[in-house]
Structures are given as structure tokens and as C-alpha cells.
Scaffold this motif. Structure first.
Motif, PDB file in Angstrom:
ATOM      1  N   TYR A 137      20.031  -5.843   0.690  1.00 20.14           N
ATOM      2  CA  TYR A 137      21.216  -6.116  -0.105  1.00 20.14           C
ATOM      3  C   TYR A 137      21.108  -7.451  -0.854  1.00 20.14           C
ATOM      4  CZ  TYR A 137      25.995  -7.027  -1.470  1.00 20.14           C
ATOM      5  OH  TYR A 137      27.110  -7.323  -2.201  1.00 20.14           O
ATOM      6  N   ARG A 138      20.574  -8.449  -0.173  1.00 23.47           N
ATOM      7  CA  ARG A 138      20.397  -9.748  -0.829  1.00 23.47           C
ATOM      8  C   ARG A 138      19.571  -9.593  -2.109  1.00 23.47           C
ATOM      9  NH1 ARG A 138      21.111 -14.665   1.774  1.00 23.47           N
ATOM     10  NH2 ARG A 138      21.834 -14.580   3.926  1.00 23.47           N
ATOM     11  N   THR A 139      18.456  -8.860  -1.973  1.00 25.74           N
ATOM     12  CA  THR A 139      17.562  -8.697  -3.117  1.00 25.74           C
ATOM     13  C   THR A 139      18.258  -8.005  -4.276  1.00 25.74           C
ATOM     14  OG1 THR A 139      15.636  -8.603  -1.645  1.00 25.74           O
ATOM     15  CG2 THR A 139      15.365  -7.723  -3.876  1.00 25.74           C
ATOM     16  N   LEU A 140      18.958  -6.917  -3.977  1.00 30.50           N
ATOM     17  CA  LEU A 140      19.620  -6.151  -5.039  1.00 30.50           C
ATOM     18  C   LEU A 140      20.820  -6.903  -5.621  1.00 30.50           C
ATOM     19  CD1 LEU A 140      19.451  -2.614  -3.391  1.00 30.50           C
ATOM     20  CD2 LEU A 140      18.209  -3.380  -5.420  1.00 30.50           C
ATOM     21  N   ALA A 141      21.587  -7.559  -4.749  1.00 29.62           N
ATOM     22  CA  ALA A 141      22.759  -8.279  -5.234  1.00 29.62           C
ATOM     23  C   ALA A 141      22.363  -9.426  -6.146  1.00 29.62           C
ATOM     24  CB  ALA A 141      23.582  -8.801  -4.053  1.00 29.62           C
ATOM     25  N   LYS A 142      21.257 -10.080  -5.823  1.00 27.73           N
ATOM     26  CA  LYS A 142      20.792 -11.178  -6.663  1.00 27.73           C
ATOM     27  C   LYS A 142      20.387 -10.675  -8.042  1.00 27.73           C
ATOM     28  CE  LYS A 142      17.634 -15.114  -6.574  1.00 27.73           C
ATOM     29  NZ  LYS A 142      16.596 -15.825  -5.803  1.00 27.73           N
ATOM     30  N   GLU A 143      19.790  -9.485  -8.064  1.00 25.21           N
ATOM     31  CA  GLU A 143      19.333  -8.900  -9.327  1.00 25.21           C
ATOM     32  C   GLU A 143      20.493  -8.364 -10.160  1.00 25.21           C
ATOM     33  OE1 GLU A 143      16.869  -4.892 -10.754  1.00 25.21           O
ATOM     34  OE2 GLU A 143      16.676  -5.633  -8.699  1.00 25.21           O
ATOM     35  N   LEU A 144      21.499  -7.789  -9.489  1.00 23.87           N
ATOM     36  CA  LEU A 144      22.549  -7.052 -10.197  1.00 23.87           C
ATOM     37  C   LEU A 144      23.868  -7.797 -10.316  1.00 23.87           C
ATOM     38  CD1 LEU A 144      21.921  -3.638  -8.385  1.00 23.87           C
ATOM     39  CD2 LEU A 144      21.168  -4.241 -10.691  1.00 23.87           C
ATOM     40  N   HIS A 145      23.960  -8.983  -9.745  1.00 20.90           N
ATOM     41  CA  HIS A 145      25.237  -9.689  -9.714  1.00 20.90           C
ATOM     42  C   HIS A 145      25.842  -9.807 -11.115  1.00 20.90           C
ATOM     43  CE1 HIS A 145      28.139 -12.928  -9.065  1.00 20.90           C
ATOM     44  NE2 HIS A 145      28.102 -12.570  -7.790  1.00 20.90           N
ATOM     45  N   PHE A 186      25.866  -2.533  -9.008  1.00 18.60           N
ATOM     46  CA  PHE A 186      26.223  -3.577  -8.064  1.00 18.60           C
ATOM     47  C   PHE A 186      27.343  -3.102  -7.146  1.00 18.60           C
ATOM     48  CE2 PHE A 186      28.877  -7.268  -6.989  1.00 18.60           C
ATOM     49  CZ  PHE A 186      27.957  -8.075  -6.361  1.00 18.60           C
ATOM     50  N   SER A 187      28.327  -2.398  -7.710  1.00 20.34           N
ATOM     51  CA  SER A 187      29.436  -1.877  -6.911  1.00 20.34           C
ATOM     52  C   SER A 187      28.938  -0.868  -5.880  1.00 20.34           C
ATOM     53  CB  SER A 187      30.484  -1.223  -7.816  1.00 20.34           C
ATOM     54  OG  SER A 187      31.049  -2.167  -8.698  1.00 20.34           O
ATOM     55  N   LYS A 188      28.025   0.007  -6.302  1.00 13.69           N
ATOM     56  CA  LYS A 188      27.497   1.021  -5.375  1.00 13.69           C
ATOM     57  C   LYS A 188      26.664   0.382  -4.272  1.00 13.69           C
ATOM     58  CE  LYS A 188      27.424   4.664  -8.895  1.00 13.69           C
ATOM     59  NZ  LYS A 188      26.586   5.561  -9.712  1.00 13.69           N
ATOM     60  N   VAL A 189      25.870  -0.619  -4.644  1.00 22.60           N
ATOM     61  CA  VAL A 189      25.049  -1.314  -3.652  1.00 22.60           C
ATOM     62  C   VAL A 189      25.937  -2.012  -2.622  1.00 22.60           C
ATOM     63  CG1 VAL A 189      23.535  -3.320  -3.352  1.00 22.60           C
ATOM     64  CG2 VAL A 189      23.003  -1.616  -5.091  1.00 22.60           C
ATOM     65  N   THR A 190      27.010  -2.647  -3.091  1.00 26.22           N
ATOM     66  CA  THR A 190      27.912  -3.350  -2.190  1.00 26.22           C
ATOM     67  C   THR A 190      28.665  -2.363  -1.296  1.00 26.22           C
ATOM     68  OG1 THR A 190      28.175  -5.066  -3.870  1.00 26.22           O
ATOM     69  CG2 THR A 190      29.771  -5.046  -2.082  1.00 26.22           C
ATOM     70  N   GLN A 191      29.041  -1.222  -1.870  1.00 24.56           N
ATOM     71  CA  GLN A 191      29.712  -0.186  -1.095  1.00 24.56           C
ATOM     72  C   GLN A 191      28.801   0.328   0.017  1.00 24.56           C
ATOM     73  OE1 GLN A 191      30.804   3.182  -3.446  1.00 24.56           O
ATOM     74  NE2 GLN A 191      31.296   4.468  -1.691  1.00 24.56           N
ATOM     75  N   ALA A 192      27.524   0.537  -0.325  1.00 22.95           N
ATOM     76  CA  ALA A 192      26.567   1.009   0.675  1.00 22.95           C
ATOM     77  C   ALA A 192      26.366  -0.027   1.768  1.00 22.95           C
ATOM     78  CB  ALA A 192      25.243   1.340   0.001  1.00 22.95           C
TER      79      ALA A 192
END
Length: 312
Positions: free
Chosen positions: A23-31, A45-51
Motif C-alpha cells: 500500500y505504501r508503494t502504491l499510495a506514494k505513486e497515486l496520491h 488511489f481510492s480503490k487501493v485505499t479501499q482494498a
């Protein structure tokens, strides 16, 4: 109704640490703060955070693994219209919004975003109110350090210095009075970009040495060789300064060690005044000059004792 494991790119038996790392990796990329005007990145980003919300909730993850709820946190039964506490629920107008469950659920992402944004960032964009219990200040980008070598004369005269920044842009830097090696200058907003604005550029000055001149506080010093005739009879001689050569009057009868002063030829002080240049004369005698040797041998003044005051 996406599979949260697939959204985060982790295996179904992934540990909580693996899930958090993904999640850290994806959130940093998609924030959103780093993808302004990029709706696709914002949606993902919303879907990643939901997951992440579902898989880090042990109860909801177990229910999903048993097939009781889907990836949105809704009951898997085609006839079930309820929603699990703390799940992801559509907001007004069909937009996604995070609502904390009784145990905090999706409410606290501070540990994740502290790691991503230096311990002060928010979830960014329009998400901050859903991720934390209070609004947090967005962090600025990092500062960038530069070291600028400044010629001795330029430091004394405060001549502007051109510096090239990391982004390729050049600016003319105005040196401050009292500048010396180690002086630091801050250029606001010239550092790395960040969610809360760009950081600063920190420029450390390094004054370069001069071939002849040295610094003594706010004054400049030079040892100036003069010929025997110039010292004995007096003369006007050229002497280097930080602003170019000037004419200096050497008084008749000058000896080695005599110091003359050029007013206002030194470094600028912080109070706006300026130091001086101190010129120390060094009488340079010619080597192997037979005529000079013969003259001194017959000169009555040769018996004087210039060290008599020492009592030795």
C-alpha cells in the motif's frame, strides 16, 4: 467488486506487513497531491485505499476470505442489501467516501502517511477528513543543498554570483555584507516540490583564496616587495587590490615591515561600513650587486645597531 488482493498486488496469504508495504508503494505513486488533474490516478488511489482498509481489518478480511462479503465490503448474498460496519460506502452523488466503523476501521491512516510524507502529511486532496481525526498540515518538499565557490575579489566587493539550480534554471545571487566561508543563504521555494509547496535551496558559500591577498577580519592584507631605491628615496608603486591595481605612495626612508593603509579596500561589514587594505613593505635587495656592496662597505652608517633596543 474488485479482488482487494489483486488491487494491491499481493498473495492471498500475504502478511499484514506485506500488505502495508504494498500500500505504501502504491499510495506514494497515486496520491492525489502528486497527480493533480489525473482522474484515473485518483480513482485508482481510492480503490487501493479501499482494498487496504478491508485487508487490514482482520474481521473483514476473514469474512472476505470465507466469501461472506465482496471486495466492496458488501454482503456476498445477491439478496443482501446491508453493509458491513466500517465498510466503503457510496457518498453523495455516487462518490466514494470512507466512514469509520465502531472500532476505528478506515478512520486512521496516519501511520501510513507519516511514512510517505515525512510525519506531517495528510491523505491529500479531498481525502484528509476521512483518513484522520483532525486536519493535518501538508508537508513541503525537501530542501536542496548547494555549495557555491566565490572568488576572493567578488566576496569583498559583493559582486552578484550566478548559480544553476537542480532544475537547470539560473539565478543571480546577491551576496550579503559580512559574507565568508560557511555563510549560508536560503532561497525560498527553490527546493524539491511537495504536497505543501516546494522546499528551499540552501546555498553554502566558500570564498576562494587569492594569489597575493589574504583576509584579516574585514581587512585585506598584502606583503608588497619594493626596491632599495624605492624604499630609500620614496616612490609611487602599483599595488593589487580587490578592485584592481591602484597607485600607492611609498615614503622615503621606508623599511621592511612598514605597513601602509588603503582605506575602504577591504570586505563589507554587516553594519554597512568597509574594512581597509593593509600593505606591508618588504625591501627587496639585489643579489650579487658589486657596486652596492662597495658602497655599503664604505658607508659610515653601516655601524648602526638596529637591534640595540633589545639589549642583546
Amino acid at each position: 467488486m474488485a479482488d482487494p488482493y489483486a488491487v494491491l498486488g499481493v498473495a492471498r496469504d500475504a502478511s499484514e506487513a506485506d500488505i502495508k508495504k504494498a500500500y505504501r508503494t502504491l499510495a506514494k505513486e497515486l496520491h492525489p497531491d502528486r497527480n493533480k488533474d489525473n482522474k484515473a490516478a485518483s480513482d485508482r488511489f481510492s480503490k487501493v485505499t479501499q482494498a487496504y482498509d478491508l485487508l487490514t481489518d482482520k474481521a473483514k478480511r476473514a469474512r472476505f476470505d470465507r466469501g461472506e462479503i465482496d471486495g466492496d465490503g458488501n454482503p456476498a448474498s445477491p439478496f443482501g442489501y446491508g453493509q458491513a460496519p466500517g465498510g466503503f460506502r457510496p457518498g453523495p452523488g455516487g462518490r466514494g467516501g470512507f466512514e469509520p466503523g465502531p472500532d476505528g476501521g478506515a478512520g486512521d491512516f496516519s501511520d501510513i502517511f507519516e511514512g510517505l510524507f515525512g510525519g506531517r502529511g495528510t491523505a491529500g486532496g479531498g481525502f484528509s477528513s476521512g483518513f484522520g481525526k483532525r486536519q493535518q498540515q501538508q508537508v513541503k518538499g525537501g530542501n536542496v543543498a548547494y555549495r557555491l565557490k566565490v572568488p576572493f575579489e567578488d566576496a569583498a566587493t559583493l559582486s552578484p554570483q550566478r548559480i544553476t539550480l537542480a532544475d537547470g534554471k539560473t539565478i543571480d545571487l546577491k551576496l550579503p555584507p559580512g559574507v565568508e566561508t560557511g555563510t549560508q543563504m536560503r532561497l525560498s521555494g527553490k527546493g524539491d516540490p511537495g504536497p505543501g509547496g516546494a522546499g528551499d535551496a540552501i546555498v553554502t558559500i566558500e570564498v576562494q583564496p587569492h594569489r597575493f591577498l589574504t583576509r584579516d577580519g574585514d581587512d585585506v592584507r598584502i606583503d608588497l616587495p619594493v626596491g632599495l631605491a624605492e624604499a630609500v628615496l620614496g616612490a609611487k608603486v602599483r599595488v593589487p587590490t580587490v578592485e584592481g591595481p591602484v597607485m600607492l605612495s611609498v615614503p622615503a626612508g621606508s623599511t621592511s615591515g612598514k605597513t601602509l593603509r588603503l582605506k575602504g579596500r577591504g570586505f563589507h561589514r554587516k553594519d554597512g561600513a568597509r574594512g581597509d587594505q593593509l600593505v606591508t613593505l618588504l625591501v627587496d635587495l639585489p643579489a650579487d650587486d658589486a657596486a652596492l656592496a662597495e658602497f655599503v662597505a664604505g658607508w659610515e652608517g653601516r655601524t648602526m645597531d638596529p637591534r640595540g633596543k633589545f639589549g642583546v
